[in-house]
Design a protein around this motif. Structure first.
Motif, PDB file in Angstrom:
ATOM      1  N   GLY A  39      10.126  -3.066  10.537  1.00  0.00           N
ATOM      2  CA  GLY A  39       9.742  -2.490   9.249  1.00  0.00           C
ATOM      3  C   GLY A  39       8.336  -2.933   8.926  1.00  0.00           C
ATOM      4  N   GLY A  40       7.832  -2.494   7.801  1.00  0.00           N
ATOM      5  CA  GLY A  40       6.483  -2.876   7.434  1.00  0.00           C
ATOM      6  C   GLY A  40       6.112  -2.312   6.086  1.00  0.00           C
ATOM      7  N   GLY A  41       4.842  -2.418   5.767  1.00  0.00           N
ATOM      8  CA  GLY A  41       4.351  -1.918   4.496  1.00  0.00           C
ATOM      9  C   GLY A  41       2.879  -2.210   4.359  1.00  0.00           C
ATOM     10  N   TYR A  42       2.425  -2.333   3.118  1.00  0.00           N
ATOM     11  CA  TYR A  42       1.001  -2.552   2.877  1.00  0.00           C
ATOM     12  C   TYR A  42       0.796  -3.255   1.552  1.00  0.00           C
ATOM     13  CZ  TYR A  42       1.395   1.295  -0.403  1.00  0.00           C
ATOM     14  OH  TYR A  42       1.778   2.087  -1.456  1.00  0.00           O
ATOM     15  N   GLN A  43      -0.373  -3.821   1.428  1.00  0.00           N
ATOM     16  CA  GLN A  43      -0.843  -4.342   0.149  1.00  0.00           C
ATOM     17  C   GLN A  43      -2.172  -3.665  -0.120  1.00  0.00           C
ATOM     18  OE1 GLN A  43      -0.717  -8.546  -0.525  1.00  0.00           O
ATOM     19  NE2 GLN A  43      -2.327  -8.457  -2.039  1.00  0.00           N
ATOM     20  N   ALA A  44      -2.268  -3.012  -1.268  1.00  0.00           N
ATOM     21  CA  ALA A  44      -3.504  -2.314  -1.622  1.00  0.00           C
ATOM     22  C   ALA A  44      -4.515  -3.319  -2.153  1.00  0.00           C
ATOM     23  CB  ALA A  44      -3.210  -1.252  -2.673  1.00  0.00           C
ATOM     24  N   GLY A  45      -5.809  -3.000  -1.944  1.00  0.00           N
ATOM     25  CA  GLY A  45      -6.866  -3.821  -2.522  1.00  0.00           C
ATOM     26  C   GLY A  45      -6.712  -3.802  -4.032  1.00  0.00           C
ATOM     27  N   THR A  46      -7.443  -2.991  -4.710  1.00  0.00           N
ATOM     28  CA  THR A  46      -7.276  -2.752  -6.146  1.00  0.00           C
ATOM     29  C   THR A  46      -7.379  -1.257  -6.349  1.00  0.00           C
ATOM     30  OG1 THR A  46      -9.649  -3.059  -6.463  1.00  0.00           O
ATOM     31  CG2 THR A  46      -8.254  -4.964  -6.884  1.00  0.00           C
ATOM     32  N   LEU A  47      -6.248  -0.593  -6.343  1.00  0.00           N
ATOM     33  CA  LEU A  47      -6.263   0.870  -6.432  1.00  0.00           C
ATOM     34  C   LEU A  47      -7.013   1.342  -7.666  1.00  0.00           C
ATOM     35  CD1 LEU A  47      -2.681   1.935  -5.344  1.00  0.00           C
ATOM     36  CD2 LEU A  47      -4.807   2.336  -4.142  1.00  0.00           C
ATOM     37  N   THR A  48      -8.001   2.175  -7.440  1.00  0.00           N
ATOM     38  CA  THR A  48      -8.741   2.787  -8.535  1.00  0.00           C
ATOM     39  C   THR A  48      -7.908   3.953  -9.062  1.00  0.00           C
ATOM     40  OG1 THR A  48      -9.891   4.300  -7.049  1.00  0.00           O
ATOM     41  CG2 THR A  48     -10.954   2.176  -7.472  1.00  0.00           C
ATOM     42  N   PRO A  49      -8.237   4.464 -10.217  1.00  0.00           N
ATOM     43  CA  PRO A  49      -7.453   5.602 -10.733  1.00  0.00           C
ATOM     44  C   PRO A  49      -7.427   6.799  -9.791  1.00  0.00           C
ATOM     45  CG  PRO A  49      -8.832   4.689 -12.454  1.00  0.00           C
ATOM     46  CD  PRO A  49      -9.223   3.999 -11.172  1.00  0.00           C
ATOM     47  N   THR A  50      -8.417   6.911  -8.916  1.00  0.00           N
ATOM     48  CA  THR A  50      -8.445   8.048  -7.997  1.00  0.00           C
ATOM     49  C   THR A  50      -8.021   7.648  -6.585  1.00  0.00           C
ATOM     50  OG1 THR A  50     -10.781   7.646  -7.523  1.00  0.00           O
ATOM     51  CG2 THR A  50     -10.257   9.209  -9.292  1.00  0.00           C
ATOM     52  N   GLY A  51      -7.758   6.370  -6.351  1.00  0.00           N
ATOM     53  CA  GLY A  51      -7.364   5.917  -5.013  1.00  0.00           C
ATOM     54  C   GLY A  51      -5.910   6.231  -4.724  1.00  0.00           C
ATOM     55  N   THR A  52      -5.641   6.610  -3.477  1.00  0.00           N
ATOM     56  CA  THR A  52      -4.289   6.975  -3.065  1.00  0.00           C
ATOM     57  C   THR A  52      -3.994   6.374  -1.701  1.00  0.00           C
ATOM     58  OG1 THR A  52      -4.494   9.089  -4.199  1.00  0.00           O
ATOM     59  CG2 THR A  52      -2.757   8.923  -2.564  1.00  0.00           C
ATOM     60  N   VAL A  53      -2.811   5.778  -1.544  1.00  0.00           N
ATOM     61  CA  VAL A  53      -2.342   5.387  -0.217  1.00  0.00           C
ATOM     62  C   VAL A  53      -1.635   6.610   0.348  1.00  0.00           C
ATOM     63  CG1 VAL A  53      -0.805   3.873   1.091  1.00  0.00           C
ATOM     64  CG2 VAL A  53      -2.122   2.961  -0.826  1.00  0.00           C
ATOM     65  N   TYR A  54      -2.177   7.174   1.419  1.00  0.00           N
ATOM     66  CA  TYR A  54      -1.622   8.411   1.958  1.00  0.00           C
ATOM     67  C   TYR A  54      -0.890   8.227   3.277  1.00  0.00           C
ATOM     68  CZ  TYR A  54      -5.939   8.548   4.746  1.00  0.00           C
ATOM     69  OH  TYR A  54      -6.972   8.242   5.588  1.00  0.00           O
ATOM     70  N   GLN A  55      -0.849   6.995   3.778  1.00  0.00           N
ATOM     71  CA  GLN A  55      -0.096   6.743   5.005  1.00  0.00           C
ATOM     72  C   GLN A  55       0.450   5.326   4.965  1.00  0.00           C
ATOM     73  OE1 GLN A  55      -2.411   6.580   8.620  1.00  0.00           O
ATOM     74  NE2 GLN A  55      -0.629   6.834   9.917  1.00  0.00           N
ATOM     75  N   SER A  56       1.720   5.189   5.291  1.00  0.00           N
ATOM     76  CA  SER A  56       2.368   3.896   5.496  1.00  0.00           C
ATOM     77  C   SER A  56       3.576   4.191   6.370  1.00  0.00           C
ATOM     78  CB  SER A  56       2.781   3.255   4.170  1.00  0.00           C
ATOM     79  OG  SER A  56       3.438   2.012   4.410  1.00  0.00           O
ATOM     80  N   GLN A  57       3.423   3.931   7.695  1.00  0.00           N
ATOM     81  CA  GLN A  57       4.468   4.343   8.628  1.00  0.00           C
ATOM     82  C   GLN A  57       4.428   3.535   9.913  1.00  0.00           C
ATOM     83  OE1 GLN A  57       3.088   8.412   9.009  1.00  0.00           O
ATOM     84  NE2 GLN A  57       2.441   8.036  11.112  1.00  0.00           N
ATOM     85  N   PRO A  58       5.573   3.501  10.620  1.00  0.00           N
ATOM     86  CA  PRO A  58       5.589   2.844  11.922  1.00  0.00           C
ATOM     87  C   PRO A  58       4.748   3.634  12.922  1.00  0.00           C
ATOM     88  CG  PRO A  58       7.719   3.857  11.453  1.00  0.00           C
ATOM     89  CD  PRO A  58       6.869   4.039  10.240  1.00  0.00           C
ATOM     90  N   THR A  59       4.070   2.924  13.807  1.00  0.00           N
ATOM     91  CA  THR A  59       3.230   3.546  14.828  1.00  0.00           C
ATOM     92  C   THR A  59       3.361   2.767  16.134  1.00  0.00           C
ATOM     93  OG1 THR A  59       1.330   2.242  14.068  1.00  0.00           O
ATOM     94  CG2 THR A  59       1.517   4.470  13.183  1.00  0.00           C
TER      95      THR A  59
END
Length: 85
Positions: A39-59
């Motif tokens: 499994g896995g995931g992410y930690q965002a820096g500091t998401l701005t109002p327009t920032g989007t995480v568009y990928q979080s997946q096994p590879t």
């Protein structure tokens, strides 16, 4: 009265798991040094109002050996993966 003993079940996972982190950036991949990704995931820096995480997946193939995350946020994202022994 007790009946006969049943069959032994399957053994569980042996060893310990490891957590690996990837670099902070617009795209981050955390790769297992051994084993496969559980499994896995992410930690965002500091998401701005327009920032989007568009990928979080096994590879990394089948079975997966890494986790990748990507963002449009200039602050970046950092992926992590939980690896089997």
């Amino acid at each position: 009265m007790q009946g006969p003993q049943g069959f032994q079940g399957a053994q569980g996972a042996l060893g310990t798991t490891a957590v690996v982190t990837g670099p902070l950036g617009p795209t981050s991949t955390a790769t297992c040094t051994t084993g496969q990704a559980l499994g896995g995931g992410y930690q965002a820096g500091t998401l701005t109002p327009t920032g989007t995480v568009y990928q979080s997946q096994p590879t990394g193939g089948s079975p997966a050996t890494a986790w990748t995350a990507a963002t449009t946020d200039p602050a970046g994202v950092q992926a992590f993966v939980i690896c089997s022994p």
